[in-house]
Design an enzyme around this catalytic site. Structure first.
Site, PDB file in Angstrom:
ATOM      1  CE1 TYR A 148      -0.364   1.498   2.267  1.00  0.00           C
ATOM      2  CE2 TYR A 148       0.174   2.360   4.448  1.00  0.00           C
ATOM      3  CZ  TYR A 148       0.565   1.970   3.175  1.00  0.00           C
ATOM      4  OH  TYR A 148       1.885   2.038   2.829  1.00  0.00           O
ATOM      5  CG  HIS A 156      -1.241   1.602  -4.174  1.00  0.00           C
ATOM      6  ND1 HIS A 156       0.109   1.336  -4.233  1.00  0.00           N
ATOM      7  CD2 HIS A 156      -1.814   0.926  -5.216  1.00  0.00           C
ATOM      8  CE1 HIS A 156       0.358   0.547  -5.273  1.00  0.00           C
ATOM      9  NE2 HIS A 156      -0.786   0.285  -5.876  1.00  0.00           N
ATOM     10  CE  LYS A 193       1.383   7.247  -0.548  1.00  0.00           C
ATOM     11  NZ  LYS A 193       1.351   6.613  -1.857  1.00  0.00           N
TER      12      LYS A 193
END
Length: 299
Positions: A148, A156, A193
């Protein structure tokens, strides 16, 4: 891919209080209070007062445990988190199940007996923590860690992390086949991601008998993403000269195509006229002459 904040004021709150400052405050608090952790299986239990409790939560170390005690909050720390506070920050004491304080070598040997691949995972964890990333378990995403940019309550996670090692003794055997690689990239894309691979390379003389072996390791970072054709095409905005030359070339191409098409049509008309003329000659031919030609062809 930049940070994806969870609220309108999340970025402002993060900039107002950087993670590095919170970790420094936590370090000072733990040293002043002489906080002690307790080794228990593959984790460390840590009891903290109100002052250190708030800093542990803000710095994202451990998971709070709900108990009936009001003056103390208990946390469960992973082996990587507890050893980082003990070895890197030098702000935590760790005792065994017999309540006796352990030195660095004893703690190392205990952790290695529980998790033989610990040196690789700790090297990756400390590598990211030293860069002020918040590192948490990536179990729910099928990876080793997630990173993070700031506290998970404000942002997020940005990276899904896999830890690999060189040679045949890979720590987790991941990404050895194309199907695993494709699945991981696809999964990371679906949860927004980036797949970050941390390869731990060992130098000569590496022996995992003490924390000194960490100095003989270096970390290589690789990001793996899906190839997006839209990002590889030429930009749509072009200058006037480029646009003029492009239009000229398009006009020339169209002109050539039209000329070729016209030639084909003219050729088709001439061909059709020749066929019609030949058919007309055959239609007007004398039957006796045609019969003589056939007789000659037979011989």
């Amino acid at each position: 891919m930049g940070p994806r904040w969870k609220g309108k004021d999340s970025e402002a709150r993060a900039l107002a209080e950087p993670m590095s400052e919170i970790v420094q405050q936590l370090q000072s608090c733990l040293i002043h209070s002489k906080t002690r952790g307790l080794l228990l299986g593959c984790s460390v239990l840590l009891g903290a007062g109100a002052d250190c409790m708030d800093l542990l939560i803000r710095a994202c170390f451990g998971q709070p445990i709900i108990t009936a005690e009001k003056d103390k909050q208990w946390f469960e720390l992973s082996l990587e988190e507890s050893f980082y506070l003990f070895h890197s920050l030098r702000c935590l004491e760790i005792a065994g199940e017999d309540k006796r304080l352990k030195n660095e070598d004893e703690i190392w040997q205990y952790i290695i007996s529980k998790k033989p691949a610990f040196p690789y995972f700790y090297k990756a964890y400390s590598h990211l923590r030293d860069k002020n990333w918040v590192v948490r378990s990536g179990f729910q995403y099928g990876v080793d860690f997630v990173a993070y940019h700031y506290h998970p309550a404000l942002v997020h996670s940005e990276y899904a992390i896999l830890v690999l090692s060189e040679g045949s003794d890979d720590v987790n055997g991941r990404l050895n086949v194309w199907s695993d690689l494709k699945c991981m990239v696809r999964l990371c894309g679906s949860v927004v991601k980036t797949l970050l691979v941390l390869r731990i390379n060992r130098s000569d003389g590496y022996l995992a008998v003490s924390p000194l072996c960490l100095e003989k390791c270096n970390v290589e970072e690789y990001t793996i993403t899906r190839w997006n054709p839209e990002q590889c095409r030429e930009e749509k905005t072009i200058n006037k000269r480029t646009g003029f030359l492009f239009m000229c070339s398009v006009c020339r191409m169209v002109s050539r195509a039209c000329n070729n098409n016209a030639k084909m049509r003219v050729g088709d008309v001439k061909y059709q006229e020749e066929i019609a003329q030949d058919n007309g000659q055959r239609h007007n031919a004398d039957p006796e002459e045609e019969k003589e030609k056939l007789e000659k062809l037979k011989f």
